[in-house]
Design a protein around this motif. Structure first.
Motif, PDB file in Angstrom:
ATOM      1  N   LEU A   1     -45.672  -1.546 -19.173  1.00  0.00           N
ATOM      2  CA  LEU A   1     -47.085  -1.704 -19.494  1.00  0.00           C
ATOM      3  C   LEU A   1     -47.900  -2.315 -18.357  1.00  0.00           C
ATOM      4  O   LEU A   1     -47.573  -3.374 -17.829  1.00  0.00           O
ATOM      5  CB  LEU A   1     -47.225  -2.583 -20.734  1.00  0.00           C
ATOM      6  N   GLY A   2     -48.987  -1.626 -18.013  1.00  0.00           N
ATOM      7  CA  GLY A   2     -50.024  -2.191 -17.176  1.00  0.00           C
ATOM      8  C   GLY A   2     -51.178  -2.655 -18.052  1.00  0.00           C
ATOM      9  O   GLY A   2     -51.455  -2.045 -19.090  1.00  0.00           O
ATOM     10  N   VAL A   3     -51.830  -3.727 -17.679  1.00  0.00           N
ATOM     11  CA  VAL A   3     -52.912  -4.300 -18.485  1.00  0.00           C
ATOM     12  C   VAL A   3     -54.177  -4.362 -17.641  1.00  0.00           C
ATOM     13  O   VAL A   3     -54.153  -4.828 -16.496  1.00  0.00           O
ATOM     14  CB  VAL A   3     -52.537  -5.704 -18.995  1.00  0.00           C
ATOM     15  N   ILE A   4     -55.279  -3.882 -18.219  1.00  0.00           N
ATOM     16  CA  ILE A   4     -56.597  -3.921 -17.582  1.00  0.00           C
ATOM     17  C   ILE A   4     -57.450  -4.911 -18.357  1.00  0.00           C
ATOM     18  O   ILE A   4     -57.773  -4.683 -19.529  1.00  0.00           O
ATOM     19  CB  ILE A   4     -57.272  -2.541 -17.629  1.00  0.00           C
TER      20      ILE A   4
ATOM     21  N   VAL B   1     -60.748  -6.208 -13.804  1.00  0.00           N
ATOM     22  CA  VAL B   1     -61.897  -5.481 -13.254  1.00  0.00           C
ATOM     23  C   VAL B   1     -63.091  -6.435 -13.187  1.00  0.00           C
ATOM     24  O   VAL B   1     -63.512  -6.985 -14.209  1.00  0.00           O
ATOM     25  CB  VAL B   1     -62.259  -4.248 -14.101  1.00  0.00           C
ATOM     26  N   CYS B   2     -63.626  -6.625 -11.980  1.00  0.00           N
ATOM     27  CA  CYS B   2     -64.735  -7.542 -11.748  1.00  0.00           C
ATOM     28  C   CYS B   2     -65.927  -6.780 -11.192  1.00  0.00           C
ATOM     29  O   CYS B   2     -65.782  -5.727 -10.567  1.00  0.00           O
ATOM     30  CB  CYS B   2     -64.358  -8.595 -10.708  1.00  0.00           C
ATOM     31  N   ALA B   3     -67.098  -7.350 -11.373  1.00  0.00           N
ATOM     32  CA  ALA B   3     -68.287  -6.815 -10.724  1.00  0.00           C
ATOM     33  C   ALA B   3     -68.282  -7.230  -9.256  1.00  0.00           C
ATOM     34  O   ALA B   3     -67.935  -8.368  -8.921  1.00  0.00           O
ATOM     35  CB  ALA B   3     -69.542  -7.336 -11.408  1.00  0.00           C
ATOM     36  N   VAL B   4     -68.644  -6.302  -8.384  1.00  0.00           N
ATOM     37  CA  VAL B   4     -68.765  -6.635  -6.964  1.00  0.00           C
ATOM     38  C   VAL B   4     -69.760  -7.781  -6.798  1.00  0.00           C
ATOM     39  O   VAL B   4     -70.856  -7.762  -7.358  1.00  0.00           O
ATOM     40  CB  VAL B   4     -69.231  -5.399  -6.163  1.00  0.00           C
TER      41      VAL B   4
ATOM     42  N   SER C   1     -66.137   0.497 -15.839  1.00  0.00           N
ATOM     43  CA  SER C   1     -65.031  -0.380 -15.417  1.00  0.00           C
ATOM     44  C   SER C   1     -63.684   0.243 -15.735  1.00  0.00           C
ATOM     45  O   SER C   1     -62.737   0.152 -14.939  1.00  0.00           O
ATOM     46  CB  SER C   1     -65.156  -1.742 -16.108  1.00  0.00           C
ATOM     47  N   ILE C   2     -63.589   0.868 -16.895  1.00  0.00           N
ATOM     48  CA  ILE C   2     -62.328   1.525 -17.272  1.00  0.00           C
ATOM     49  C   ILE C   2     -62.019   2.655 -16.299  1.00  0.00           C
ATOM     50  O   ILE C   2     -60.869   2.841 -15.871  1.00  0.00           O
ATOM     51  CB  ILE C   2     -62.413   2.036 -18.719  1.00  0.00           C
ATOM     52  N   GLN C   3     -63.037   3.409 -15.919  1.00  0.00           N
ATOM     53  CA  GLN C   3     -62.812   4.505 -14.978  1.00  0.00           C
ATOM     54  C   GLN C   3     -62.461   3.975 -13.584  1.00  0.00           C
ATOM     55  O   GLN C   3     -61.635   4.576 -12.884  1.00  0.00           O
ATOM     56  CB  GLN C   3     -64.025   5.419 -14.928  1.00  0.00           C
ATOM     57  N   CYS C   4     -63.044   2.855 -13.177  1.00  0.00           N
ATOM     58  CA  CYS C   4     -62.630   2.236 -11.921  1.00  0.00           C
ATOM     59  C   CYS C   4     -61.144   1.894 -11.948  1.00  0.00           C
ATOM     60  O   CYS C   4     -60.420   2.101 -10.967  1.00  0.00           O
ATOM     61  CB  CYS C   4     -63.440   0.969 -11.659  1.00  0.00           C
ATOM     62  N   ALA C   5     -60.686   1.371 -13.081  1.00  0.00           N
ATOM     63  CA  ALA C   5     -59.266   1.034 -13.221  1.00  0.00           C
ATOM     64  C   ALA C   5     -58.390   2.285 -13.186  1.00  0.00           C
ATOM     65  O   ALA C   5     -57.307   2.277 -12.593  1.00  0.00           O
ATOM     66  CB  ALA C   5     -59.042   0.260 -14.518  1.00  0.00           C
ATOM     67  N   ALA C   6     -58.851   3.355 -13.831  1.00  0.00           N
ATOM     68  CA  ALA C   6     -58.064   4.584 -13.854  1.00  0.00           C
ATOM     69  C   ALA C   6     -57.970   5.223 -12.465  1.00  0.00           C
ATOM     70  O   ALA C   6     -57.001   5.922 -12.168  1.00  0.00           O
ATOM     71  CB  ALA C   6     -58.671   5.568 -14.846  1.00  0.00           C
ATOM     72  N   ARG C   7     -58.958   4.972 -11.613  1.00  0.00           N
ATOM     73  CA  ARG C   7     -58.963   5.542 -10.262  1.00  0.00           C
ATOM     74  C   ARG C   7     -58.281   4.639  -9.240  1.00  0.00           C
ATOM     75  O   ARG C   7     -58.070   5.038  -8.094  1.00  0.00           O
ATOM     76  CB  ARG C   7     -60.406   5.790  -9.823  1.00  0.00           C
ATOM     77  N   TRP C   8     -57.990   3.427  -9.632  1.00  0.00           N
ATOM     78  CA  TRP C   8     -57.452   2.433  -8.702  1.00  0.00           C
ATOM     79  C   TRP C   8     -56.065   2.836  -8.211  1.00  0.00           C
ATOM     80  O   TRP C   8     -55.183   3.163  -9.025  1.00  0.00           O
ATOM     81  CB  TRP C   8     -57.393   1.082  -9.408  1.00  0.00           C
ATOM     82  N   PRO C   9     -55.824   2.814  -6.900  1.00  0.00           N
ATOM     83  CA  PRO C   9     -54.527   3.245  -6.370  1.00  0.00           C
ATOM     84  C   PRO C   9     -53.444   2.172  -6.383  1.00  0.00           C
ATOM     85  O   PRO C   9     -52.317   2.423  -5.951  1.00  0.00           O
ATOM     86  CB  PRO C   9     -54.866   3.644  -4.927  1.00  0.00           C
ATOM     87  N   GLY C  10     -53.770   0.985  -6.884  1.00  0.00           N
ATOM     88  CA  GLY C  10     -52.829  -0.120  -6.782  1.00  0.00           C
ATOM     89  C   GLY C  10     -51.828  -0.249  -7.912  1.00  0.00           C
ATOM     90  O   GLY C  10     -51.009  -1.180  -7.916  1.00  0.00           O
ATOM     91  N   TRP C  11     -51.848   0.655  -8.877  1.00  0.00           N
ATOM     92  CA  TRP C  11     -50.911   0.554 -10.001  1.00  0.00           C
ATOM     93  C   TRP C  11     -49.486   0.878  -9.558  1.00  0.00           C
ATOM     94  O   TRP C  11     -49.266   1.766  -8.741  1.00  0.00           O
ATOM     95  CB  TRP C  11     -51.314   1.507 -11.123  1.00  0.00           C
ATOM     96  N   GLN C  12     -48.543   0.162 -10.112  1.00  0.00           N
ATOM     97  CA  GLN C  12     -47.133   0.428  -9.821  1.00  0.00           C
ATOM     98  C   GLN C  12     -46.728   1.794 -10.375  1.00  0.00           C
ATOM     99  O   GLN C  12     -47.120   2.163 -11.482  1.00  0.00           O
ATOM    100  CB  GLN C  12     -46.267  -0.668 -10.436  1.00  0.00           C
ATOM    101  N   GLY C  13     -45.935   2.509  -9.621  1.00  0.00           N
ATOM    102  CA  GLY C  13     -45.546   3.857 -10.014  1.00  0.00           C
ATOM    103  C   GLY C  13     -44.695   3.925 -11.261  1.00  0.00           C
ATOM    104  O   GLY C  13     -44.645   4.963 -11.926  1.00  0.00           O
TER     105      GLY C  13
END
Length: 215
Positions: free
Chosen positions: A12-15, A58-61, A93-105
């Motif tokens: 499980l990954g958590v956002i 997920v934070c605001a810039v 924010s959810i879409q930013c998380a879904a596009r983020w490349p840092g998730w473990q494979g």
């Protein structure tokens, strides 16, 4: 009281969604006191207790307040996702998380966690995670009195579809995902921290929930 970690059948990954402006609260809700820490600190501890494999916030810039709290909590910089347009709403924010490349494979599922529900019982979270593990191909949601609630758990394929979805919001996206609902009787599922009165209700709910888990 039962303790539990994430089922070994899912990874499980958590956002944690922390890019909101807290306008109705009048002060940053994620920094409100919660037990010995803040709301944000408590959320991180909750999901660590459930042994989530990876947690990202997920934070605001440019939100120095939330970023400062993450620094205080020693939350790694490499696990922070930045939303450049938080005023577009939660789904951005959810879409930013879904596009983020840092998730473990190795992750198989993701939990989308609201930043303003620290009062949810450990048993509630454990139950929805176990429910998801029992049907790993489905999007899973807690439900109370027939209404879908949060957190939402998504398998890898559904999470990947979020990245480029043209849905207006998460509710519309989920309507096309045929989610499985887990009926739960935690009154906290109906409560978000939108106002000072909500915060007081949530503190009371958390105390009642803690007393119930200890009994």
């Amino acid at each position: 009281m039962r303790t539990s970690s994430v089922s070994p059948s899912i990874s499980l990954g958590v956002i944690i969604l922390a890019a909101g402006r807290s306008r109705r609260m009048g002060r940053p809700k994620l920094l409100l006191p919660w037990g010995a820490t803040s709301v944000l600190g408590h959320l991180l501890a909750q999901w660590r207790r459930l042994e989530a494999r990876q947690i990202a916030v997920v934070c605001a810039v440019g939100d120095a307040t939330v970023l400062g709290e993450l620094d205080r909590l020693e939350f790694p910089l490499e696990h922070r996702i930045f939303n450049p347009e938080p005023d577009r709403g939660m789904f951005s924010s959810i879409q930013c998380a879904a596009r983020w490349p840092g998730w473990q494979g190795a992750l198989t599922h993701w939990a989308v966690v609201l930043g303003d529900q620290p009062h949810l019982r450990h048993e509630t979270l454990r139950t929805i995670v176990d429910f998801c593990a029992a049907q790993p191909e489905r999007v899973c949601q807690p439900q109370r009195a027939g209404h879908g609630r949060h957190p939402v758990l998504l398998p890898k394929q559904a999470f990947a579809r979020l990245a480029n979805s043209d849905a207006r919001d998460l509710k519309v996206f989920l309507a096309g995902a045929n989610p499985a609902f887990c009926e739960l009787n935690d009154p906290g599922l109906d409560l978000d921290l939108d106002s000072p009165a909500d915060y007081e209700k949530a503190l009371s709910a958390a105390k009642e929930g803690a007393a119930g888990e200890e009994s």
